[in-house]
Scaffold this motif. Sequence first.
Motif, PDB file in Angstrom:
ATOM      1  N   GLY A  15     -84.554  30.318 -25.539  1.00 50.38           N
ATOM      2  CA  GLY A  15     -83.471  29.588 -24.889  1.00 50.38           C
ATOM      3  C   GLY A  15     -82.336  30.451 -24.377  1.00 50.38           C
ATOM      4  N   GLU A  16     -82.362  31.750 -24.674  1.00 50.81           N
ATOM      5  CA  GLU A  16     -81.297  32.655 -24.220  1.00 50.81           C
ATOM      6  C   GLU A  16     -81.343  32.797 -22.701  1.00 50.81           C
ATOM      7  OE1 GLU A  16     -78.023  35.009 -24.609  1.00 50.81           O
ATOM      8  OE2 GLU A  16     -79.096  34.290 -26.381  1.00 50.81           O
ATOM      9  N   LEU A  17     -80.194  32.596 -22.052  1.00 47.88           N
ATOM     10  CA  LEU A  17     -80.096  32.752 -20.603  1.00 47.88           C
ATOM     11  C   LEU A  17     -80.234  34.229 -20.237  1.00 47.88           C
ATOM     12  CD1 LEU A  17     -79.493  31.473 -17.804  1.00 47.88           C
ATOM     13  CD2 LEU A  17     -77.063  31.893 -18.285  1.00 47.88           C
ATOM     14  N   LEU A  18     -81.141  34.534 -19.315  1.00 48.37           N
ATOM     15  CA  LEU A  18     -81.353  35.905 -18.853  1.00 48.37           C
ATOM     16  C   LEU A  18     -80.723  36.156 -17.491  1.00 48.37           C
ATOM     17  CD1 LEU A  18     -85.081  36.458 -19.857  1.00 48.37           C
ATOM     18  CD2 LEU A  18     -83.016  37.223 -21.064  1.00 48.37           C
ATOM     19  N   GLY A  19     -80.497  35.105 -16.725  1.00 42.86           N
ATOM     20  CA  GLY A  19     -79.941  35.253 -15.387  1.00 42.86           C
ATOM     21  C   GLY A  19     -80.381  34.098 -14.519  1.00 42.86           C
ATOM     22  N   ASP A  32     -78.262  38.919 -12.288  1.00 39.55           N
ATOM     23  CA  ASP A  32     -78.126  39.128 -13.732  1.00 39.55           C
ATOM     24  C   ASP A  32     -76.913  38.371 -14.274  1.00 39.55           C
ATOM     25  OD1 ASP A  32     -75.824  40.740 -13.338  1.00 39.55           O
ATOM     26  OD2 ASP A  32     -76.890  42.607 -13.697  1.00 39.55           O
ATOM     27  N   LEU A  33     -76.657  38.491 -15.559  1.00 43.11           N
ATOM     28  CA  LEU A  33     -75.589  37.739 -16.211  1.00 43.11           C
ATOM     29  C   LEU A  33     -74.193  38.180 -15.797  1.00 43.11           C
ATOM     30  CD1 LEU A  33     -77.093  37.365 -19.789  1.00 43.11           C
ATOM     31  CD2 LEU A  33     -76.928  35.630 -17.988  1.00 43.11           C
ATOM     32  N   LEU A  34     -74.092  39.303 -15.105  1.00 43.86           N
ATOM     33  CA  LEU A  34     -72.803  39.751 -14.574  1.00 43.86           C
ATOM     34  C   LEU A  34     -72.640  39.363 -13.112  1.00 43.86           C
ATOM     35  CD1 LEU A  34     -72.562  43.265 -16.261  1.00 43.86           C
ATOM     36  CD2 LEU A  34     -71.505  41.108 -16.985  1.00 43.86           C
ATOM     37  N   GLY A  35     -73.588  38.572 -12.606  1.00 40.67           N
ATOM     38  CA  GLY A  35     -73.505  38.102 -11.230  1.00 40.67           C
ATOM     39  C   GLY A  35     -73.947  39.118 -10.199  1.00 40.67           C
ATOM     40  N   ARG A  36     -74.655  40.157 -10.643  1.00 38.11           N
ATOM     41  CA  ARG A  36     -75.105  41.213  -9.731  1.00 38.11           C
ATOM     42  C   ARG A  36     -76.512  40.929  -9.244  1.00 38.11           C
ATOM     43  NH1 ARG A  36     -74.241  46.149 -13.804  1.00 38.11           N
ATOM     44  NH2 ARG A  36     -75.752  44.815 -14.851  1.00 38.11           N
ATOM     45  N   ILE A  77     -68.440  44.725 -23.383  1.00 43.98           N
ATOM     46  CA  ILE A  77     -68.541  43.300 -23.108  1.00 43.98           C
ATOM     47  C   ILE A  77     -68.686  42.564 -24.437  1.00 43.98           C
ATOM     48  CG2 ILE A  77     -69.980  41.506 -22.064  1.00 43.98           C
ATOM     49  CD1 ILE A  77     -70.716  43.609 -19.906  1.00 43.98           C
ATOM     50  N   THR A  78     -67.882  41.515 -24.625  1.00 41.88           N
ATOM     51  CA  THR A  78     -67.969  40.735 -25.855  1.00 41.88           C
ATOM     52  C   THR A  78     -68.452  39.308 -25.620  1.00 41.88           C
ATOM     53  OG1 THR A  78     -65.631  40.095 -25.713  1.00 41.88           O
ATOM     54  CG2 THR A  78     -66.157  42.076 -26.993  1.00 41.88           C
ATOM     55  N   GLU A  79     -68.340  38.811 -24.386  1.00 43.27           N
ATOM     56  CA  GLU A  79     -68.802  37.452 -24.077  1.00 43.27           C
ATOM     57  C   GLU A  79     -69.125  37.358 -22.594  1.00 43.27           C
ATOM     58  OE1 GLU A  79     -66.964  32.933 -23.802  1.00 43.27           O
ATOM     59  OE2 GLU A  79     -65.780  34.498 -24.741  1.00 43.27           O
ATOM     60  N   VAL A  80     -70.199  36.673 -22.283  1.00 43.96           N
ATOM     61  CA  VAL A  80     -70.593  36.466 -20.890  1.00 43.96           C
ATOM     62  C   VAL A  80     -70.967  35.006 -20.714  1.00 43.96           C
ATOM     63  CG1 VAL A  80     -72.290  37.023 -19.110  1.00 43.96           C
ATOM     64  CG2 VAL A  80     -71.458  38.814 -20.604  1.00 43.96           C
ATOM     65  N   SER A  81     -70.434  34.396 -19.680  1.00 48.42           N
ATOM     66  CA  SER A  81     -70.838  33.050 -19.303  1.00 48.42           C
ATOM     67  C   SER A  81     -70.767  32.940 -17.788  1.00 48.42           C
ATOM     68  CB  SER A  81     -69.941  31.985 -19.960  1.00 48.42           C
ATOM     69  OG  SER A  81     -68.692  31.914 -19.308  1.00 48.42           O
ATOM     70  N   ILE A  83     -68.832  31.243 -16.268  1.00 51.04           N
ATOM     71  CA  ILE A  83     -67.444  30.916 -15.947  1.00 51.04           C
ATOM     72  C   ILE A  83     -66.556  32.148 -16.058  1.00 51.04           C
ATOM     73  CG2 ILE A  83     -65.442  29.553 -16.657  1.00 51.04           C
ATOM     74  CD1 ILE A  83     -67.496  27.474 -17.709  1.00 51.04           C
ATOM     75  N   ARG A  84     -66.787  32.956 -17.098  1.00 51.16           N
ATOM     76  CA  ARG A  84     -65.942  34.129 -17.319  1.00 51.16           C
ATOM     77  C   ARG A  84     -66.690  35.194 -18.109  1.00 51.16           C
ATOM     78  NH1 ARG A  84     -62.404  31.098 -21.682  1.00 51.16           N
ATOM     79  NH2 ARG A  84     -63.751  31.459 -23.462  1.00 51.16           N
ATOM     80  N   ILE A  85     -66.086  36.381 -18.075  1.00 43.23           N
ATOM     81  CA  ILE A  85     -66.598  37.510 -18.849  1.00 43.23           C
ATOM     82  C   ILE A  85     -65.433  38.045 -19.663  1.00 43.23           C
ATOM     83  CG2 ILE A  85     -67.559  39.854 -18.689  1.00 43.23           C
ATOM     84  CD1 ILE A  85     -68.861  38.861 -16.020  1.00 43.23           C
ATOM     85  N   ARG A  86     -65.672  38.268 -20.947  1.00 43.67           N
ATOM     86  CA  ARG A  86     -64.630  38.795 -21.832  1.00 43.67           C
ATOM     87  C   ARG A  86     -65.041  40.211 -22.227  1.00 43.67           C
ATOM     88  NH1 ARG A  86     -61.234  35.673 -25.328  1.00 43.67           N
ATOM     89  NH2 ARG A  86     -62.639  33.942 -24.847  1.00 43.67           N
ATOM     90  N   VAL A  87     -64.094  41.140 -22.109  1.00 46.97           N
ATOM     91  CA  VAL A  87     -64.330  42.521 -22.526  1.00 46.97           C
ATOM     92  C   VAL A  87     -63.196  42.939 -23.442  1.00 46.97           C
ATOM     93  CG1 VAL A  87     -65.603  43.122 -20.414  1.00 46.97           C
ATOM     94  CG2 VAL A  87     -63.145  43.561 -20.527  1.00 46.97           C
ATOM     95  N   LYS A  88     -63.444  43.978 -24.219  1.00 45.07           N
ATOM     96  CA  LYS A  88     -62.390  44.553 -25.053  1.00 45.07           C
ATOM     97  C   LYS A  88     -62.350  46.054 -24.820  1.00 45.07           C
ATOM     98  CE  LYS A  88     -64.836  45.702 -29.257  1.00 45.07           C
ATOM     99  NZ  LYS A  88     -64.403  46.294 -30.466  1.00 45.07           N
ATOM    100  N   ARG A  89     -61.177  46.598 -24.944  1.00 39.12           N
ATOM    101  CA  ARG A  89     -61.037  48.043 -24.812  1.00 39.12           C
ATOM    102  C   ARG A  89     -61.909  48.707 -25.865  1.00 39.12           C
ATOM    103  NH1 ARG A  89     -55.295  50.222 -24.099  1.00 39.12           N
ATOM    104  NH2 ARG A  89     -55.783  49.473 -22.026  1.00 39.12           N
TER     105      ARG A  89
END
Length: 118
Positions: A15-19, A32-36, A77-81, A83-89
């Motif tokens: 069930g994991e989204l691959l793209g 892909d999951l980063l929209g590339r 990268i800590t979260e991908v959807s 709608i948004r992508i969350r990253v941390k330094r």
Amino acid sequence: MTAPSEWIEHRRGDGELLGWMCPRGDGFVVIDLLGRERSDAIDWLEAETLLEETGIGYLADAYELRLEDDRWTRVRITEVSAIRIRVKREDWGDMTVPHNEYLLPFPPAGDLRAVQTA
């Protein structure tokens, strides 16, 4: 922006989204999951195979984020959807440094890039 409605989700067996597969001409472009875009227009089975082979491992790679002052800083990268992508330094696991997070729109345009390795 969110993933356009014409993009067709592709999930692996658990069930994991691959793209996504985006219809283009007589084929489908792999996104892909980063929209590339990861391919030119290819047939459905090739697109599915490419998404399966690509997986999600690239999300664990090191990336750089362009800050407001145009400097680049290393991030994870800590979260991908869609709608948004969350990253941390990048903190290299050091729990004593400040936790800096950034929310990016989907797709993150040119503000997020993979770290180039030699």
